[in-house]
Design a protein around this motif. Structure first.
Motif: not given
Length: 283
Positions: A26-47
Protein backbone atom coordinates in the motif's frame (compact mmCIF):
# COMPACT_ATOMS: atom_id res chain seq x y z
CA UNK A 1 4.75 10.57 -8.14
CA UNK A 2 5.38 8.76 -4.90
CA UNK A 3 8.69 8.90 -3.07
CA UNK A 4 11.35 6.37 -4.16
CA UNK A 5 11.33 2.98 -2.52
CA UNK A 6 14.25 2.48 -0.16
CA UNK A 7 15.91 -0.66 0.96
CA UNK A 8 17.23 -3.63 -0.96
CA UNK A 9 19.95 -3.69 -3.64
CA UNK A 10 20.18 -1.18 -6.45
CA UNK A 11 20.84 2.48 -7.10
CA UNK A 12 19.62 4.87 -4.45
CA UNK A 13 18.45 2.02 -2.23
CA UNK A 14 15.81 0.92 -4.74
CA UNK A 15 15.30 -2.84 -4.98
CA UNK A 16 15.77 -3.58 -8.70
CA UNK A 17 14.20 -7.04 -8.41
CA UNK A 18 11.00 -6.43 -6.42
CA UNK A 19 8.58 -9.26 -5.84
CA UNK A 20 4.81 -9.15 -6.23
CA UNK A 21 4.30 -8.41 -2.54
CA UNK A 22 6.56 -5.36 -2.71
CA UNK A 23 4.89 -4.09 -5.89
CA UNK A 24 1.43 -4.35 -4.32
CA UNK A 25 2.34 -2.83 -0.94
CA UNK A 26 0.00 0.00 0.00
CA UNK A 27 1.24 3.45 -1.07
CA UNK A 28 -1.71 5.88 -1.01
CA UNK A 29 -2.36 8.28 -3.88
CA UNK A 30 -4.95 10.41 -2.07
CA UNK A 31 -6.70 12.14 -5.01
CA UNK A 32 -7.23 8.81 -6.80
CA UNK A 33 -8.21 7.08 -3.55
CA UNK A 34 -10.83 9.70 -2.71
CA UNK A 35 -12.19 9.65 -6.29
CA UNK A 36 -12.50 5.85 -6.32
CA UNK A 37 -14.17 5.74 -2.90
CA UNK A 38 -16.67 8.48 -3.82
CA UNK A 39 -17.56 6.80 -7.13
CA UNK A 40 -17.87 3.38 -5.49
CA UNK A 41 -19.88 4.72 -2.56
CA UNK A 42 -22.40 6.50 -4.79
CA UNK A 43 -22.74 3.52 -7.11
CA UNK A 44 -23.36 0.89 -4.43
CA UNK A 45 -25.66 3.20 -2.46
CA UNK A 46 -27.87 3.54 -5.54
CA UNK A 47 -27.54 -0.18 -6.29
CA UNK A 48 -28.71 -1.10 -2.78
CA UNK A 49 -31.70 1.25 -3.14
CA UNK A 50 -32.58 -0.34 -6.49
CA UNK A 51 -32.84 -3.81 -4.92
CA UNK A 52 -36.07 -2.77 -3.20
CA UNK A 53 -38.10 -2.70 -6.42
CA UNK A 54 -38.56 -5.55 -8.88
CA UNK A 55 -38.35 -3.32 -11.97
CA UNK A 56 -35.08 -1.77 -10.78
CA UNK A 57 -33.65 -5.18 -9.92
CA UNK A 58 -34.34 -6.31 -13.48
CA UNK A 59 -32.52 -3.37 -15.05
CA UNK A 60 -29.66 -3.46 -12.52
CA UNK A 61 -28.69 -7.14 -12.08
CA UNK A 62 -26.05 -8.28 -9.63
CA UNK A 63 -23.56 -9.15 -12.37
CA UNK A 64 -23.40 -5.48 -13.36
CA UNK A 65 -22.52 -4.48 -9.80
CA UNK A 66 -19.91 -7.26 -9.70
CA UNK A 67 -18.22 -5.94 -12.86
CA UNK A 68 -18.28 -2.40 -11.51
CA UNK A 69 -16.78 -3.61 -8.23
CA UNK A 70 -14.01 -5.45 -10.10
CA UNK A 71 -13.23 -2.26 -12.00
CA UNK A 72 -12.94 -0.36 -8.72
CA UNK A 73 -10.61 -3.00 -7.28
CA UNK A 74 -8.30 -2.76 -10.31
CA UNK A 75 -8.45 1.04 -10.16
CA UNK A 76 -7.30 0.97 -6.54
CA UNK A 77 -4.74 -1.76 -7.18
CA UNK A 78 -2.76 0.19 -9.78
CA UNK A 79 -3.03 3.60 -8.11
CA UNK A 80 -2.56 2.72 -4.43
CA UNK A 81 0.37 0.29 -4.69
CA UNK A 82 4.12 0.74 -4.42
CA UNK A 83 4.47 0.03 -8.14
CA UNK A 84 3.67 3.71 -8.67
CA UNK A 85 6.92 4.59 -6.88
CA UNK A 86 9.05 2.66 -9.38
CA UNK A 87 8.24 4.74 -12.45
CA UNK A 88 11.84 5.92 -12.81
CA UNK A 89 13.16 2.33 -12.88
CA UNK A 90 10.63 0.72 -15.20
CA UNK A 91 8.86 2.30 -18.14
CA UNK A 92 7.18 -1.08 -18.72
CA UNK A 93 5.73 -1.14 -15.20
CA UNK A 94 4.56 2.45 -15.64
CA UNK A 95 2.88 1.59 -18.94
CA UNK A 96 1.32 -1.55 -17.49
CA UNK A 97 -0.38 0.53 -14.79
CA UNK A 98 -1.64 3.02 -17.38
CA UNK A 99 -2.98 0.26 -19.61
CA UNK A 100 -4.95 -1.26 -16.73
CA UNK A 101 -6.50 2.18 -16.19
CA UNK A 102 -7.19 2.64 -19.90
CA UNK A 103 -8.18 -0.81 -21.15
CA UNK A 104 -9.48 -2.82 -18.18
CA UNK A 105 -11.02 -0.45 -15.65
CA UNK A 106 -13.18 1.65 -18.06
CA UNK A 107 -15.07 -1.22 -19.78
CA UNK A 108 -15.80 -2.81 -16.41
CA UNK A 109 -17.16 0.47 -15.04
CA UNK A 110 -19.20 1.12 -18.20
CA UNK A 111 -20.66 -2.39 -18.21
CA UNK A 112 -21.73 -1.81 -14.62
CA UNK A 113 -24.07 1.04 -15.58
CA UNK A 114 -27.71 -0.07 -15.17
CA UNK A 115 -29.99 -0.45 -18.17
CA UNK A 116 -32.50 2.17 -19.25
CA UNK A 117 -31.07 5.15 -17.36
CA UNK A 118 -33.63 7.96 -17.74
CA UNK A 119 -31.90 10.95 -19.34
CA UNK A 120 -33.31 13.83 -21.34
CA UNK A 121 -30.83 14.55 -24.17
CA UNK A 122 -32.03 18.18 -24.31
CA UNK A 123 -31.49 19.07 -20.65
CA UNK A 124 -28.89 19.14 -17.88
CA UNK A 125 -26.83 15.99 -17.42
CA UNK A 126 -28.28 14.35 -20.52
CA UNK A 127 -27.17 17.25 -22.68
CA UNK A 128 -23.65 17.28 -21.18
CA UNK A 129 -23.25 13.53 -21.61
CA UNK A 130 -24.59 13.73 -25.13
CA UNK A 131 -21.81 16.20 -25.93
CA UNK A 132 -19.01 14.29 -24.18
CA UNK A 133 -20.11 10.98 -25.70
CA UNK A 134 -20.18 12.38 -29.22
CA UNK A 135 -17.73 10.07 -31.06
CA UNK A 136 -15.66 12.92 -32.49
CA UNK A 137 -15.33 14.65 -29.12
CA UNK A 138 -14.35 11.41 -27.35
CA UNK A 139 -11.89 10.53 -30.12
CA UNK A 140 -10.27 13.98 -30.06
CA UNK A 141 -9.79 13.91 -26.27
CA UNK A 142 -8.43 10.35 -26.29
CA UNK A 143 -6.02 11.02 -29.16
CA UNK A 144 -4.79 14.22 -27.51
CA UNK A 145 -3.99 12.38 -24.26
CA UNK A 146 -2.25 9.44 -25.98
CA UNK A 147 -0.24 11.51 -28.46
CA UNK A 148 0.74 14.45 -26.22
CA UNK A 149 1.76 12.34 -23.24
CA UNK A 150 3.83 9.99 -25.38
CA UNK A 151 5.88 12.53 -27.29
CA UNK A 152 9.23 12.90 -25.47
CA UNK A 153 8.41 16.25 -23.83
CA UNK A 154 5.11 15.05 -22.37
CA UNK A 155 6.34 11.64 -21.29
CA UNK A 156 9.51 13.05 -19.72
CA UNK A 157 7.37 15.47 -17.71
CA UNK A 158 5.15 12.65 -16.51
CA UNK A 159 8.18 10.77 -15.19
CA UNK A 160 10.06 13.60 -13.47
CA UNK A 161 7.22 15.89 -12.35
CA UNK A 162 5.07 15.05 -9.33
CA UNK A 163 2.01 16.87 -10.66
CA UNK A 164 2.28 15.37 -14.17
CA UNK A 165 2.79 11.86 -12.80
CA UNK A 166 -0.44 12.16 -10.82
CA UNK A 167 -2.35 13.81 -13.66
CA UNK A 168 -1.53 11.31 -16.38
CA UNK A 169 -3.30 8.25 -14.87
CA UNK A 170 -6.41 10.37 -14.28
CA UNK A 171 -6.39 11.60 -17.89
CA UNK A 172 -5.96 8.08 -19.26
CA UNK A 173 -8.84 6.86 -17.11
CA UNK A 174 -11.25 9.70 -17.95
CA UNK A 175 -10.54 9.84 -21.69
CA UNK A 176 -10.70 6.06 -22.01
CA UNK A 177 -14.02 6.03 -20.12
CA UNK A 178 -15.45 8.24 -22.87
CA UNK A 179 -14.09 5.96 -25.59
CA UNK A 180 -15.45 2.79 -24.02
CA UNK A 181 -18.79 4.48 -23.35
CA UNK A 182 -19.07 5.28 -27.07
CA UNK A 183 -18.16 1.69 -28.02
CA UNK A 184 -20.42 -0.06 -25.49
CA UNK A 185 -23.26 2.52 -25.61
CA UNK A 186 -24.61 2.20 -22.05
CA UNK A 187 -26.85 5.29 -22.37
CA UNK A 188 -28.91 4.86 -25.56
CA UNK A 189 -31.12 7.82 -24.62
CA UNK A 190 -28.22 10.17 -25.42
CA UNK A 191 -26.27 7.85 -27.75
CA UNK A 192 -28.13 7.21 -31.01
CA UNK A 193 -25.10 5.64 -32.77
CA UNK A 194 -25.56 2.35 -34.66
CA UNK A 195 -23.38 -0.71 -34.14
CA UNK A 196 -21.60 -0.03 -37.43
CA UNK A 197 -20.58 3.52 -36.52
CA UNK A 198 -19.37 2.27 -33.13
CA UNK A 199 -17.23 -0.34 -34.87
CA UNK A 200 -15.62 2.26 -37.13
CA UNK A 201 -15.11 4.49 -34.10
CA UNK A 202 -13.40 1.65 -32.21
CA UNK A 203 -10.93 1.11 -35.05
CA UNK A 204 -10.11 4.82 -35.25
CA UNK A 205 -9.71 5.06 -31.47
CA UNK A 206 -7.21 2.17 -31.50
CA UNK A 207 -4.90 3.86 -34.03
CA UNK A 208 -3.16 6.42 -31.72
CA UNK A 209 -2.18 3.81 -29.14
CA UNK A 210 -1.12 1.22 -31.71
CA UNK A 211 0.98 3.84 -33.51
CA UNK A 212 2.81 4.79 -30.32
CA UNK A 213 3.37 1.11 -29.50
CA UNK A 214 4.86 0.48 -32.96
CA UNK A 215 7.28 3.40 -32.53
CA UNK A 216 8.47 2.00 -29.20
CA UNK A 217 8.86 -1.49 -30.62
CA UNK A 218 10.92 -0.54 -33.65
CA UNK A 219 12.90 2.48 -32.47
CA UNK A 220 16.66 1.68 -32.47
CA UNK A 221 17.30 4.00 -29.50
CA UNK A 222 15.75 5.02 -26.21
CA UNK A 223 13.37 7.92 -26.85
CA UNK A 224 12.88 9.32 -23.35
CA UNK A 225 15.63 11.15 -21.48
CA UNK A 226 14.87 9.82 -17.93
CA UNK A 227 15.43 6.24 -19.16
CA UNK A 228 18.54 6.69 -21.30
CA UNK A 229 20.97 5.73 -18.51
CA UNK A 230 18.48 4.38 -15.98
CA UNK A 231 19.05 1.22 -13.99
CA UNK A 232 15.90 -0.69 -14.91
CA UNK A 233 14.09 -3.32 -12.90
CA UNK A 234 14.75 -7.01 -13.47
CA UNK A 235 18.05 -6.41 -15.32
CA UNK A 236 16.40 -5.01 -18.45
CA UNK A 237 18.35 -2.56 -20.56
CA UNK A 238 16.65 0.81 -21.23
CA UNK A 239 15.97 -0.21 -24.85
CA UNK A 240 14.50 -3.57 -23.79
CA UNK A 241 12.39 -1.71 -21.26
CA UNK A 242 11.03 0.57 -24.00
CA UNK A 243 10.34 -2.34 -26.34
CA UNK A 244 8.53 -4.25 -23.59
CA UNK A 245 6.40 -1.14 -23.00
CA UNK A 246 5.47 -1.20 -26.69
CA UNK A 247 4.39 -4.83 -26.42
CA UNK A 248 2.34 -4.08 -23.31
CA UNK A 249 0.55 -1.19 -25.04
CA UNK A 250 -0.07 -3.20 -28.21
CA UNK A 251 -1.40 -6.29 -26.41
CA UNK A 252 -3.59 -4.11 -24.18
CA UNK A 253 -5.20 -2.56 -27.25
CA UNK A 254 -6.05 -5.86 -28.96
CA UNK A 255 -9.35 -6.57 -27.10
CA UNK A 256 -10.78 -3.15 -28.04
CA UNK A 257 -9.73 -3.62 -31.65
CA UNK A 258 -11.21 -7.13 -31.71
CA UNK A 259 -14.51 -5.78 -30.36
CA UNK A 260 -14.51 -3.14 -33.10
CA UNK A 261 -14.10 -5.85 -35.75
CA UNK A 262 -16.94 -7.88 -34.19
CA UNK A 263 -19.21 -4.81 -34.27
CA UNK A 264 -18.34 -4.18 -37.90
CA UNK A 265 -19.03 -7.81 -38.82
CA UNK A 266 -22.40 -7.66 -37.03
CA UNK A 267 -23.20 -4.47 -38.96
CA UNK A 268 -22.23 -6.07 -42.29
CA UNK A 269 -24.29 -9.18 -41.52
CA UNK A 270 -27.25 -6.99 -40.64
CA UNK A 271 -26.84 -5.11 -43.91
CA UNK A 272 -26.62 -8.36 -45.87
CA UNK A 273 -29.71 -9.80 -44.19
CA UNK A 274 -31.61 -6.60 -44.86
CA UNK A 275 -30.72 -6.66 -48.55
CA UNK A 276 -31.76 -10.30 -48.90
CA UNK A 277 -35.20 -9.93 -47.29
CA UNK A 278 -38.14 -9.79 -49.72
CA UNK A 279 -39.80 -6.43 -49.99
CA UNK A 280 -43.31 -6.21 -48.56
CA UNK A 281 -46.06 -6.18 -51.19
CA UNK A 282 -47.40 -2.81 -52.21
CA UNK A 283 -50.81 -1.87 -50.83
Amino acid sequence: MSAPVTGGPGAGGVNLSPGLGELLALTPDWPMLVAALVVGGLYFWRFAAARRHEVDRARWPVWKAALFGLGLVLWLLVTQSRASALTGQSMALYMGRLMVLAELVPPLLVLGIPRAVALDPRRGLGRVLGLLLDPWVALALWAAVVVFWNVPAGFNASVVSNSAAQLLPALYLLSSLLVWAVVLRPLPAVQPASIGSRGWFGLLAALPMMSVAAVWLYSPRVLYTPYVNALCLWNLTPLENQQLSGWIMMVAGIPAMALAFVQLMAWLIRLADGDSLPKPPAR
